[in-house]
Enzyme design. Structure first.
Site, PDB file in Angstrom:
ATOM      1  N   PRO A 101      16.912  -1.308 -25.590  1.00 21.56           N
ATOM      2  CA  PRO A 101      17.311  -2.476 -26.035  1.00 21.56           C
ATOM      3  C   PRO A 101      19.255  -2.726 -27.001  1.00 21.56           C
ATOM      4  O   PRO A 101      18.821  -1.880 -28.464  1.00 21.56           O
ATOM      5  CB  PRO A 101      16.032  -3.396 -27.009  1.00 21.56           C
ATOM      6  N   GLU A 102      19.502  -3.413 -27.380  1.00 18.18           N
ATOM      7  CA  GLU A 102      20.915  -3.806 -28.042  1.00 18.18           C
ATOM      8  C   GLU A 102      20.839  -5.011 -29.178  1.00 18.18           C
ATOM      9  O   GLU A 102      19.841  -5.499 -27.974  1.00 18.18           O
ATOM     10  CB  GLU A 102      22.694  -3.397 -27.546  1.00 18.18           C
TER      11      GLU A 102
END
Ligand code: ZN
Length: 292
Positions: free
Chosen positions: A2-3
């Site tokens: 996840p960014e």
């Protein structure tokens, strides 16, 4: 992994469900990357008054439900690590039995939120008081790429004199917050900059182009993820993962979508970098001013 876009989409999805919810119980499973730093029983009864994001961190701001309450205010800092995701089940539905990879469970008066994290690189930490930006995990972060503090001039200042390659610097979180491997590769492709370029070689025009590419790439991803959101306030579901059509990331050997040159994969700082050797150039050192 996840960014920023995945965390932002998670925040957008959870906000209608959790804003104003009262925390009844916080249950912890197996240890995560960092410990909570408070007895979870001390948080029962607090109300969630805001959902914010800083870089890749989701912030749940908690306040006592009444002024007379002995409970203190603070923030739960949620990091999804390499593989974490949040799943919300509204109170009207019966939550699925917990999986062996559900390591944190928030029981609220609106429903149940669970952190699912098979690799356990994620974390939930408590920061007491109202100054969460001073937390050691947050205070060294660079500017928010979608905020007013990030533009070509700011990027130029942050990169000045740095000999390291631009790609690992984008991942460091100190130059700009929230970018991971996927969006670093995609942003550099858009800007036409080879990931191996020494950061100090970027001229102001290159920094402008890269800052715009970072912003556009992230904004598009947030919009795409947001459009995939169902109404999570009422529907059981996992948040924050969506499929973006990558231009270079994960496409080693496949034709560049612009020029058909095969996309190359190299390793920088133990992470794979993907780029088009034709569309992306290694920038030469800026000419030094001679002595007159
Ligand atoms: Zn190309």
């Amino acid at each position: 992994m996840p960014e920023l876009p995945e965390v932002e989409v998670t925040r957008l999805g959870l906000e209608p469900a959790l804003l104003g919810a009262r925390l009844m119980d916080l249950r912890l499973g197996k240890p995560l990357r960092w410990s909570l730093d408070i007895d979870p029983a001390a948080l029962a009864g607090l109300r969630i008054t805001a959902l914010q994001r800083r870089g890749k961190y989701l912030l749940l701001l908690l306040e006592p439900a009444s002024a007379e309450s002995p409970l203190a205010q603070g923030t739960l800092i949620v990091h999804l690590g390499m593989s974490g995701s949040l799943r919300w089940t509204p109170a009207a539905q019966i939550p699925a039995p917990p999986s062996p990879h559900d390591h944190v469970e928030w029981q609220t008066d609106r429903g149940v939120l669970r952190l699912h994290d098979p690799r356990r690189f994620g974390a939930v930490l408590w920061h007491a008081g109202d100054q969460v930006q001073a937390h050691p995990l947050l205070r060294a972060l660079g500017p928010e790429p979608l905020g007013a503090g990030f533009d070509g001039a700011a990027l130029c200042r942050a990169l000045a004199g740095r000999q390291a390659a631009i790609k690992p610097l984008l991942l460091s979180q100190h130059i700009v917050a929230g970018i991971g491997n996927i969006y670093a590769c995609e942003s550099l492709f858009r800007a036409g900059i080879d990931p191996r370029t020494p950061a100090s070689h970027l001229r102001p025009a290159d920094c402008q182009r890269l800052a715009a590419a970072v912003r556009d790439t992230l904004q598009e991803a947030v919009a795409l993820g947001g459009s995939s959101l169902r109404n999570f306030a009422h529907v059981d579901g996992e948040l924050g993962y969506f499929q973006m059509q990558a231009r270079v990331y994960g496409r080693a050997g496949q034709p560049c979508r612009v020029c058909a040159t095969p996309v190359r994969q190299i390793v920088q700082g133990q992470r794979s970098s993907y780029f088009c050797p034709n569309c992306q150039k290694i920038l030469k050192a800026k000419a030094k001013r001679g002595i007159r």
